[in-house]
Design an enzyme around this catalytic site. Sequence first.
Site, PDB file in Angstrom:
ATOM      1  N   CYS A   1       0.853  -1.191   0.000  1.00 37.83           N
ATOM      2  CA  CYS A   1       0.000   0.000   0.000  1.00 37.83           C
ATOM      3  C   CYS A   1       0.889   1.242   0.000  1.00 37.83           C
ATOM      4  O   CYS A   1       2.104   1.141  -0.022  1.00 37.83           O
ATOM      5  CB  CYS A   1      -0.912  -0.019   1.213  1.00 37.83           C
ATOM      6  SG  CYS A   1       0.009  -0.100   2.751  1.00 37.83           S
ATOM      7  N   THR A   2       0.270   2.388   0.054  1.00 39.44           N
ATOM      8  CA  THR A   2       1.058   3.614   0.068  1.00 39.44           C
ATOM      9  C   THR A   2       1.737   3.820   1.402  1.00 39.44           C
ATOM     10  O   THR A   2       2.902   4.161   1.449  1.00 39.44           O
ATOM     11  CB  THR A   2       0.213   4.855  -0.280  1.00 39.44           C
ATOM     12  OG1 THR A   2      -0.961   4.828   0.504  1.00 39.44           O
ATOM     13  CG2 THR A   2      -0.141   4.885  -1.730  1.00 39.44           C
TER      14      THR A   2
END
Length: 101
Positions: free
Chosen positions: A10-11
């Site tokens: 994910c970020t």
Amino acid sequence: MTSKNVLLICTAGMSSSFLVSKMQETVKMRGLDMKISAVSASEAERKLNTIPVDYLLLSPQVRYLKPSFEKSLENNQPVIYVIDQTDYAMMNTGKIVDDLV
């Protein structure tokens, strides 16, 4: 059945850790043998070099990284799956797990 390792990229965030928790509940309820963890995109390469990964999940925010992961992992490639944006937003872990098994 051997245990499957799932790594969610994910970020950075809070939503992915919540998604992992919900996925772990879903997997447990279904009696599946999966270990699920999450790392940020910046930590992904290091993590991929330290643990075996059967499924590499990409959050919708980092779907653009799929081609680079396919290239860098081509000799030992896990299943790479981009989570549907709606399923991610709705935390639809049943559907996400269904897509893996």
